[in-house]
Structure formats: C-alpha cells, structure tokens
Design a protein around this motif. Structure first.
Motif, PDB file in Angstrom:
ATOM      1  N   UNK A 138     -48.471  -9.350 -34.497  1.00  0.00           N
ATOM      2  CA  UNK A 138     -47.521  -8.249 -34.631  1.00  0.00           C
ATOM      3  C   UNK A 138     -48.095  -6.912 -34.181  1.00  0.00           C
ATOM      4  N   UNK A 139     -49.340  -6.927 -33.660  1.00  0.00           N
ATOM      5  CA  UNK A 139     -49.942  -5.676 -33.162  1.00  0.00           C
ATOM      6  C   UNK A 139     -49.045  -5.109 -32.060  1.00  0.00           C
ATOM      7  N   UNK A 140     -48.722  -3.826 -32.209  1.00  0.00           N
ATOM      8  CA  UNK A 140     -47.808  -3.228 -31.244  1.00  0.00           C
ATOM      9  C   UNK A 140     -48.228  -1.781 -30.955  1.00  0.00           C
ATOM     10  N   UNK A 141     -49.206  -1.621 -30.058  1.00  0.00           N
ATOM     11  CA  UNK A 141     -49.726  -0.265 -29.823  1.00  0.00           C
ATOM     12  C   UNK A 141     -48.673   0.694 -29.265  1.00  0.00           C
ATOM     13  N   UNK A 142     -47.734   0.161 -28.502  1.00  0.00           N
ATOM     14  CA  UNK A 142     -46.697   1.037 -27.919  1.00  0.00           C
ATOM     15  C   UNK A 142     -45.873   1.661 -29.045  1.00  0.00           C
ATOM     16  N   UNK A 143     -45.585   0.836 -30.033  1.00  0.00           N
ATOM     17  CA  UNK A 143     -44.835   1.313 -31.184  1.00  0.00           C
ATOM     18  C   UNK A 143     -45.629   2.378 -31.948  1.00  0.00           C
ATOM     19  N   UNK A 144     -46.935   2.130 -32.123  1.00  0.00           N
ATOM     20  CA  UNK A 144     -47.767   3.091 -32.861  1.00  0.00           C
ATOM     21  C   UNK A 144     -47.815   4.419 -32.105  1.00  0.00           C
ATOM     22  N   UNK A 145     -47.917   4.330 -30.789  1.00  0.00           N
ATOM     23  CA  UNK A 145     -47.969   5.551 -29.975  1.00  0.00           C
ATOM     24  C   UNK A 145     -46.660   6.350 -30.144  1.00  0.00           C
ATOM     25  N   UNK A 146     -45.542   5.645 -30.140  1.00  0.00           N
ATOM     26  CA  UNK A 146     -44.300   6.420 -30.280  1.00  0.00           C
ATOM     27  C   UNK A 146     -44.175   7.006 -31.689  1.00  0.00           C
ATOM     28  N   UNK A 147     -44.770   6.340 -32.689  1.00  0.00           N
ATOM     29  CA  UNK A 147     -44.776   6.922 -34.039  1.00  0.00           C
ATOM     30  C   UNK A 147     -45.680   8.157 -34.120  1.00  0.00           C
ATOM     31  N   UNK A 148     -46.792   8.089 -33.374  1.00  0.00           N
ATOM     32  CA  UNK A 148     -47.690   9.262 -33.358  1.00  0.00           C
ATOM     33  C   UNK A 148     -46.923  10.467 -32.806  1.00  0.00           C
ATOM     34  N   UNK A 159     -55.525   6.253 -23.245  1.00  0.00           N
ATOM     35  CA  UNK A 159     -56.604   6.161 -22.249  1.00  0.00           C
ATOM     36  C   UNK A 159     -56.888   4.713 -21.866  1.00  0.00           C
ATOM     37  N   UNK A 160     -56.280   3.786 -22.600  1.00  0.00           N
ATOM     38  CA  UNK A 160     -56.553   2.358 -22.366  1.00  0.00           C
ATOM     39  C   UNK A 160     -55.266   1.558 -22.541  1.00  0.00           C
ATOM     40  N   UNK A 161     -55.219   0.380 -21.901  1.00  0.00           N
ATOM     41  CA  UNK A 161     -54.166  -0.585 -22.244  1.00  0.00           C
ATOM     42  C   UNK A 161     -54.849  -1.922 -22.551  1.00  0.00           C
ATOM     43  N   UNK A 162     -54.239  -2.719 -23.436  1.00  0.00           N
ATOM     44  CA  UNK A 162     -54.918  -3.947 -23.875  1.00  0.00           C
ATOM     45  C   UNK A 162     -54.936  -5.050 -22.833  1.00  0.00           C
ATOM     46  N   UNK A 163     -55.974  -5.873 -22.875  1.00  0.00           N
ATOM     47  CA  UNK A 163     -56.008  -7.117 -22.106  1.00  0.00           C
ATOM     48  C   UNK A 163     -55.816  -8.228 -23.137  1.00  0.00           C
ATOM     49  N   UNK A 164     -54.724  -8.924 -23.029  1.00  0.00           N
ATOM     50  CA  UNK A 164     -54.397  -9.958 -24.014  1.00  0.00           C
ATOM     51  C   UNK A 164     -53.847  -9.316 -25.274  1.00  0.00           C
ATOM     52  N   UNK A 165     -53.219 -10.108 -26.113  1.00  0.00           N
ATOM     53  CA  UNK A 165     -52.681  -9.510 -27.327  1.00  0.00           C
ATOM     54  C   UNK A 165     -52.902 -10.433 -28.511  1.00  0.00           C
ATOM     55  N   UNK A 166     -52.776  -9.853 -29.667  1.00  0.00           N
ATOM     56  CA  UNK A 166     -52.945 -10.529 -30.950  1.00  0.00           C
ATOM     57  C   UNK A 166     -54.240 -11.355 -30.956  1.00  0.00           C
ATOM     58  N   UNK A 167     -54.180 -12.651 -31.287  1.00  0.00           N
ATOM     59  CA  UNK A 167     -55.448 -13.391 -31.406  1.00  0.00           C
ATOM     60  C   UNK A 167     -56.128 -13.563 -30.046  1.00  0.00           C
ATOM     61  N   UNK A 168     -55.377 -13.295 -28.983  1.00  0.00           N
ATOM     62  CA  UNK A 168     -55.972 -13.385 -27.647  1.00  0.00           C
ATOM     63  C   UNK A 168     -56.374 -12.010 -27.106  1.00  0.00           C
ATOM     64  N   UNK A 169     -56.498 -11.026 -27.988  1.00  0.00           N
ATOM     65  CA  UNK A 169     -56.919  -9.685 -27.549  1.00  0.00           C
ATOM     66  C   UNK A 169     -58.364  -9.762 -27.058  1.00  0.00           C
ATOM     67  N   UNK A 170     -58.572  -9.473 -25.769  1.00  0.00           N
ATOM     68  CA  UNK A 170     -59.904  -9.685 -25.192  1.00  0.00           C
ATOM     69  C   UNK A 170     -60.690  -8.409 -24.941  1.00  0.00           C
ATOM     70  N   UNK A 171     -59.976  -7.348 -24.692  1.00  0.00           N
ATOM     71  CA  UNK A 171     -60.655  -6.105 -24.352  1.00  0.00           C
ATOM     72  C   UNK A 171     -59.612  -5.132 -23.874  1.00  0.00           C
ATOM     73  N   UNK A 172     -59.987  -4.208 -23.026  1.00  0.00           N
ATOM     74  CA  UNK A 172     -59.027  -3.204 -22.599  1.00  0.00           C
ATOM     75  C   UNK A 172     -59.293  -2.742 -21.172  1.00  0.00           C
ATOM     76  N   UNK A 173     -58.248  -2.157 -20.591  1.00  0.00           N
ATOM     77  CA  UNK A 173     -58.416  -1.554 -19.268  1.00  0.00           C
ATOM     78  C   UNK A 173     -58.630  -0.067 -19.481  1.00  0.00           C
TER      79      UNK A 173
END
Ligand code: GDP
Length: 405
Positions: A138-148, A159-173
C-alpha cells in the motif's frame, strides 16, 4: 569544529510509528561505520560494531548525538516524537538549523506531522521530507507528496522515484544524477549505481523535467536555461535546491525504507548538501544592559560567548546541560554569566556525545551543540562572557502553537 560551513544541526521529526527511531539508528550505523572501519580491521568489523552498539544501548535517546558523514559533522538533536505543547519542545526545536520530516509511505501526513511541521515553520526550520516504509503493502509516495502539498502547504520537490514497489522495492532513480541507486550487503552498506531501468527511462525523464521546472520557479538562471532548452549543470541544480530549501520555498522529497536499509546514505548526502549550516541562520539576542535592544549575534569564535541551555538530562554519566553556542567560543574551566540567575558559574567539562562514546573536549565554537557539566540552571537560560548580559529566551519566546488537528 574546523569548519562551521560543514556543520549541520538537525532534528528528525515524525508521527509516531513512521520509523523515526529505525531511521536514526540507521543513520548512526552508516555514519559510525566510516570511522569504525578505519580502526577495526578484518572481516566482520561492521557486524561487531552493530553488536557493540546493541550492547551499550546506543544513545539515540541522547538529547544530541554527533556523527560524521564525509566532510560534514551532523548534530542530531532529539525532537520529541509525541508533541505535548510544552516550552521544552519548542526549546529543542529552535536550536535546529534544519530537519528531516519522516513520513510513512502508507499512512502519509498524520496529525503529529502537521503539528510538528507548524512548529518548524514558526522557527524557520527548513525541512527535507523522507517517505519511509516504501516496502510496505500500500506504499504510495505520490499520495504522500500530494498530502505534503495539501495538508502542510509545502512546495515539494521529489528528487527520486522508486524502482519496484512494495515488497519488490529495490532502490530509486536519482533524478539529479540520472542514475539508479541500489543498496547491497546485509545492512545495505554498499551503495551501487546503475543505469536507469529501460522501462522507467521515460518516466524518469518526465519526473526530472518536472523537478527542473519547479526549480525554475526559484531560480531565473534555471528558468533561462530551460527556455533555451539547454542542459542545467549539476552544480546549479544543487545550489538552487540548497537555496530554495533554506528559504523554505521548496521541500526536497526523498524515499526509502529504514527497515530494509535502502535510501539512508542518499538522505545523509542531502542533509549535508541542502540543509543550512549555522552560518546560514541569523540569530538575535536581547541586551539586558541596553533596554533589551535586539542585537545580532556573530559566529566569530573570538566574539564574547553567548550560549543557551536548551535541555537538562540525566545521562548515565551524570546530570548534563545541552547547550547551543550562538556566539564566540565556550571554554572548559571558564566562568560564565547566567543572565537569568544573575550569577556566574564554571563549566567543568564539555562533552561531545557520539553514538557509542562521549568525548571530552576543551572548547566549542559558535554554531555547535554540546553537553556541559558543572552548572545548575534552567532550560532557556543564556550564558555570556564577562561584561555581556544578553538573553536569548525572550527573543524566542512566542505564543504556544495551538493544535487544530
Ligand atoms: P517511531 O515511532 O517513528 O520511532 O518508529 P519506529 O522506528 O519505532 O518504527 C515503528 C515500526 O515500524 C517498527 O516496528 C519498525 O520496525 C517499523 N519500520 C520502521 N521503518 C520501516 C520500514 O522502512 N519498513 C517497514 N516495513 N517497517 C518499518
């Protein structure tokens, strides 16, 4: 402190359960690792250090812990996790020069984030947002950003976007450097850079363009380069982010997971790059000998001392007073005047508190935060050199923040 420019006094603030403690522990681990590796040779040095930390009960609850990251020294000041609207909390906040606002990628901006953020704004503390728990379902960084943006009124700068999501979150760009960042090793200690994954090249290019357009709102130079469709140099990007962050025009947003050891080193880099040093802050005191006139303080080490006690703590090694030096140099063995008590007292010891050790030092310069022993005072008290009678408390005293959440 050799170089005030590379000193950071930061707080880590969060709604309870967002991962503030885990993140702080990781920060201490990665920063501590640098000097431990130098001293301890052989396999398993890092693990040994972790064990040692556990055994000694790492002092993350210490009112201020000093760590080193590359060429910078960072004082991590404890900012209360739960906000009770005491003057004590406000005193801790105002000695910060910058802060990391930790958010849960699932829960987003919660009531305590709103309250603490409001207090940070009041003391002009620039922030970097860190969206933690990117590995959770349920991780949703886009949602958190709009709440900020909507709940805290921040102009965010991802400054970053995710590579993979939830349990497959690997790193970031990394949108600035245009590269992928991965974290290898059991503790994510080895940072590895790679190409942007092929299926994310377009998404990354769009996100980068968005970042540059946001920066063009705070820099004419960036604006002109974008209009001329020219490359914006890396140095200019970093400089614009730094200036925009310090002026609280923008709030850089980073992502990661403290628990799975991803994203902490880039966050430490950003703290050093974009958050202000004590030189970037203007502080005034009131002169009790001159009709309470406001006087600007100078970070000149040779100027008369002006320091404020912001926290009293019973540590394992005795009662200590945490102080921020605002002007001049605090010297061990010297008598200073407490402008509220109207009497002098001698500083018997000055300590720098590291993750797993206390270091006795002889002096501390303007901008620094240290623990001192030998004095009895209240928080908010100002200590001055002979002949000076300033008060910092009155400058900072303001109406308490009313929680509307
Ligand atoms: P604090 O209350 O903000 O200090 O939060 P803690 O650091 O105590 O973390 C709260 C809980 O979230 C603990 O059970 C942590 O193990 C967990 N946690 C912290 N960071 C992460 C993360 O990145 N991912 C996940 N899945 N759990 C995390």
């Amino acid at each position: 402190m050799e170089n005030l420019k590379s000193l950071r006094n930061i707080g880590i603030s969060a709604h309870i359960d967002s991962g503030k403690t885990t993140l702080t522990e990781r920060m201490l681990y990665y920063t501590g690792r640098t000097h431990v590796i130098k001293e301890v040779k052989g396999e398993g040095a890092v693990m040994d250090h972790m064990e040692l930390e556990k055994e000694r009960g790492i002092t993350i609850t210490s009112a201020a812990t000093t760590v080193r990251w590359h060429d910078s020294e960072i004082n991590i000041i404890d900012t209360p996790g739960h906000v009770d609207f005491t003057v004590e909390v406000e005193r801790s906040l105002r000695v910060l020069d910058g802060a990391v606002l930790v958010l849960c990628a699932v829960a987003g901006v919660q009531s305590q984030s709103i309250t603490v953020d409001r207090q940070m704004k009041r003391y002009n503390v620039p922030r970097i947002a860190f969206i933690n728990k990117m590995d959770r379902t349920g991780a949703n960084p886009v949602n958190v950003i709009s709440q900020l943006e909507s709940k805290l009124g921040l102009t965010t700068l991802p400054l970053q976007i995710p590579i993979g999501s939830e349990s497959n979150f690997q790193g970031m760009i990394d949108l600035i450097e245009r590269r992928a960042i991965y974290f290898d090793g059991e503790k994510g200690e080895d940072v590895r850079y790679g190409e942007i994954p092929a299926d994310q090249i377009e998404e990354a290019a769009r996100a980068r363009q968005g970042m540059l357009e946001a920066l063009s709102m705070v820099s004419d130079e960036v604006m002109e380069l974008l209009l001329e469709e020219q490359e914006v140099p890396l140095e200019l990007i970093h400089k614009t982010i730094r200036e925009g962050t310090i002026a609280s025009q923008i709030c850089p947003v980073m992502i990661g997971t403290a628990y799975r050891n991803k994203g902490i080193q880039p966050l430490l880099d950003a703290v050093c790059r974009y958050l202000p040093s004590p030189l970037d802050r203007e502080v005034f005191a009131k002169d009790n000998n001159n009709g309470m006139a406001e006087v600007p303080l100078s970070t000149d080490p040779d100027a008369p001392l002006v320091a404020m006690a912001f926290k009293l703590v019973e540590e394992t090694f005795g009662q200590v007073t945490y102080m921020r030096v605002y002007q001049g140099t605090l010297q061990k063995g010297t008598f200073y005047y407490n402008s509220r008590q109207k009497k002098r007292a001698r500083i018997s010891r000055i300590l720098r508190v590291h993750a797993d050790q206390k270091e006795d030092i002889d002096s501390a310069q303007a901008g620094d935060i240290v623990a001192v022993m030998g004095i009895e005072c209240a928080t908010g008290d100002t200590y001055c050199s002979e002949g000076v009678n300033y008060s910092l408390e009155s400058i900072f005293a303001a109406e308490p923040v009313i929680d509307l959440s």
